[in-house]
Design an enzyme around this catalytic site. Structure first.
Site, short mmCIF file in Angstrom:
data_model
loop_
_atom_site.label_atom_id
_atom_site.label_comp_id
_atom_site.label_asym_id
_atom_site.label_seq_id
_atom_site.Cartn_x
_atom_site.Cartn_y
_atom_site.Cartn_z
N TYR A 78 1.56 -9.60 -2.51
CA TYR A 78 2.12 -8.31 -2.90
C TYR A 78 2.67 -8.34 -4.32
O TYR A 78 2.54 -7.37 -5.07
CB TYR A 78 3.17 -7.83 -1.88
CG TYR A 78 2.48 -7.18 -0.70
CD1 TYR A 78 2.00 -5.86 -0.80
CD2 TYR A 78 2.24 -7.87 0.47
CE1 TYR A 78 1.32 -5.27 0.25
CE2 TYR A 78 1.56 -7.29 1.53
CZ TYR A 78 1.11 -5.99 1.42
OH TYR A 78 0.43 -5.39 2.45
N ASN A 95 -3.18 5.10 -0.47
CA ASN A 95 -2.79 4.13 -1.50
C ASN A 95 -1.28 3.90 -1.49
O ASN A 95 -0.51 4.83 -1.32
CB ASN A 95 -3.23 4.62 -2.89
CG ASN A 95 -4.73 4.77 -2.97
OD1 ASN A 95 -5.44 4.22 -2.12
ND2 ASN A 95 -5.22 5.49 -3.95
N VAL A 96 -0.92 2.64 -1.69
CA VAL A 96 0.51 2.29 -1.67
C VAL A 96 1.02 2.09 -3.11
O VAL A 96 2.13 1.65 -3.32
CB VAL A 96 0.75 1.01 -0.83
CG1 VAL A 96 0.38 1.25 0.62
CG2 VAL A 96 -0.01 -0.19 -1.40
N HIS A 124 0.31 5.08 4.08
CA HIS A 124 0.43 3.63 4.30
C HIS A 124 1.66 3.03 3.62
O HIS A 124 1.75 1.80 3.51
CB HIS A 124 -0.84 2.91 3.85
CG HIS A 124 -2.02 3.21 4.74
ND1 HIS A 124 -3.32 2.90 4.41
CD2 HIS A 124 -2.08 3.79 5.97
CE1 HIS A 124 -4.13 3.28 5.39
NE2 HIS A 124 -3.41 3.83 6.34
N CYS A 172 13.82 -4.15 5.86
CA CYS A 172 14.25 -5.32 6.63
C CYS A 172 13.47 -5.37 7.94
O CYS A 172 13.34 -4.35 8.62
CB CYS A 172 15.74 -5.22 6.91
SG CYS A 172 16.32 -6.54 7.99
N THR A 212 -12.50 6.73 -0.58
CA THR A 212 -12.10 5.94 0.59
C THR A 212 -13.33 5.55 1.40
O THR A 212 -14.25 6.36 1.57
CB THR A 212 -11.07 6.67 1.49
OG1 THR A 212 -10.82 5.87 2.65
CG2 THR A 212 -11.51 8.06 1.91
N ASN A 253 -17.62 9.88 -3.81
CA ASN A 253 -17.66 8.42 -3.64
C ASN A 253 -19.05 7.94 -4.04
O ASN A 253 -20.05 8.46 -3.55
CB ASN A 253 -17.39 8.08 -2.15
CG ASN A 253 -17.10 6.60 -1.94
OD1 ASN A 253 -17.68 5.74 -2.58
ND2 ASN A 253 -16.20 6.32 -1.03
P1 OAD Z 1 -11.58 0.57 0.43
O1 OAD Z 1 -11.44 -0.57 -0.53
O2 OAD Z 1 -11.96 0.28 1.83
O3 OAD Z 1 -12.65 1.63 -0.12
C1 OAD Z 1 -12.67 2.06 -1.44
C2 OAD Z 1 -13.74 3.14 -1.56
O4 OAD Z 1 -13.69 3.67 -2.87
C3 OAD Z 1 -15.18 2.64 -1.33
O5 OAD Z 1 -15.83 3.50 -0.41
C4 OAD Z 1 -15.81 2.74 -2.72
O6 OAD Z 1 -17.19 3.08 -2.66
C5 OAD Z 1 -15.02 3.88 -3.32
N1 OAD Z 1 -14.99 3.88 -4.79
C6 OAD Z 1 -15.02 2.82 -5.62
N2 OAD Z 1 -14.94 3.24 -6.89
C7 OAD Z 1 -14.85 4.58 -6.87
C8 OAD Z 1 -14.74 5.59 -7.86
N3 OAD Z 1 -14.68 5.28 -9.17
N4 OAD Z 1 -14.68 6.89 -7.48
C9 OAD Z 1 -14.73 7.21 -6.16
N5 OAD Z 1 -14.83 6.31 -5.17
C10 OAD Z 1 -14.89 5.01 -5.52
O7 OAD Z 1 -10.20 1.38 0.34
P2 OAD Z 1 -9.57 2.43 1.35
O8 OAD Z 1 -10.60 3.27 1.99
O9 OAD Z 1 -8.47 3.07 0.62
O10 OAD Z 1 -4.41 -0.35 3.86
O11 OAD Z 1 -8.94 1.45 2.44
C11 OAD Z 1 -8.13 1.97 3.45
C12 OAD Z 1 -6.97 1.06 3.74
O12 OAD Z 1 -7.42 -0.24 4.06
C13 OAD Z 1 -6.04 0.84 2.57
O13 OAD Z 1 -5.05 1.83 2.47
C14 OAD Z 1 -5.42 -0.48 2.85
C15 OAD Z 1 -6.65 -1.21 3.34
O14 OAD Z 1 -6.41 -2.31 4.04
C16 OAD Z 1 -3.17 -0.80 3.61
O15 OAD Z 1 -2.83 -1.32 2.57
C17 OAD Z 1 -2.23 -0.62 4.72
#
Ligand code: OAD
Length: 254
Positions: free
Chosen positions: A67, A102-103, A119, A127, A185, A210
């Site tokens: 982190y 996104n965090v 998230h 804590c 996403t 995407n």
């Molecule tokens: P991912 O890393 O799973 O997916 C990212 C997405 O962004 C993929 O589908 C890529 O194709 C797309 N991408 C990449 N570049 C891009 C761009 N320039 N424009 C548009 N899209 C693009 O991330 P999340 O879906 O956010 O949880 O993942 C979901 C959760 O899983 C996150 O919040 C995190 C993770 O574990 C926690 O941290 C709790």
């Protein structure tokens, strides 16, 4: 701009209630690694191996190190054109909600205020005994709470439940919106991945931005397979042009 972007921009001029759902792809062009695929690896670990209560119980130092590494990247990153365009949409569209997985807090830094951080937020800690919240920066490799409990990042880990108020707000809005923009996403993490389908089921027009296909792609009404920091500013500027043209036409009729 391709015809799809124009169609989206036109729709935005008449939208009643707009939901925007974002994931790590929105912050990619700010230099923040996404979670899945090659760039999701830190040392040899995948996010799913570190972002769990079990990983923290086993090796809290390692989890904090990960982190701290992410925090360092995020602190030095700037909002990109996609974050800024989304913040502008909130100004133009009254009935608006941004739900992010996104965090990194970058949507907030870009100006978004009608925002649900599903998230959590990497710059807060809590804590694991009394749940008291703390703001970063914290000192020490293994920061402790005043009660003696161990502090952990205030983010939702795999296997944990989301804040019920945040989830209700996001799901409620998804059921009522007439348009949903789903940006950057992979749509594999629940319950966030359900949100676009909820919107679709209740009649909303769903747009995915995407470059890579996802589980939503086949169900979306429009798919724009381009990086969001390129496409969103173009959509925003077309939307503004269409709105101005409509206002001028109205003024001529009056
Ligand atoms: P991912 O890393 O799973 O997916 C990212 C997405 O962004 C993929 O589908 C890529 O194709 C797309 N991408 C990449 N570049 C891009 C761009 N320039 N424009 C548009 N899209 C693009 O991330 P999340 O879906 O956010 O949880 O993942 C979901 C959760 O899983 C996150 O919040 C995190 C993770 O574990 C926690 O941290 C709790």
């Amino acid at each position: 701009m391709a015809i799809t972007g124009e169609t989206v921009a036109r729709r935005l001029t008449t939208v009643r209630k707009l939901l925007v759902l974002t994931g790590a792809g929105v912050s990619k062009e700010s230099g923040i690694p996404t979670f899945r695929g090659e760039e999701g690896l830190w040392r040899q670990y995948r996010a799913e191996e570190l972002a769990t209560p079990q990983a923290f119980a086993r090796n809290p130092k390692l989890v904090w190190e990960w982190y701290r590494w992410r925090q360092g990247i995020i602190k030095n990153a700037q909002p990109n054109q996609a974050h800024l365009a989304i913040a502008q949409l909130e100004i133009h569209i009254q009935n608006f909600l941004l739900v992010t997985q996104n965090v990194d807090n970058i949507h907030y830094r870009a100006g978004s205020r009608k925002l649900v951080e599903l998230h959590g937020n990497i710059f807060r800690a809590k804590c694991n005994r009394c749940d008291k919240k703390y703001l970063e920066p914290l000192t020490g490799e293994l920061p402790e709470c005043a009660c003696g409990g161990r502090l952990r990042p205030d983010v939702v880990w795999f296997g944990e439940t989301l804040n019920p108020d945040d989830l209700d707000r996001a799901f409620g809005f998804a059921r009522e919106c007439d348009m949903a923009l789903v940006i950057g996403t992979s749509g594999v993490v629940q319950p966030a991945a359900t949100i676009p389908f909820l919107a679709k089921q209740t009649g909303a027009w769903v747009v995915e931005i995407n470059p890579t296909p996802t589980a939503l792609t086949g169900s979306a009404d429009i798919v724009i397979s381009q990086p969001c920091a390129e496409v969103l500013p173009e959509i925003l500027s077309l939307m503004q042009n269409f709105s101005e043209a409509a206002d001028d036409a109205q003024a001529n009729r009056d």
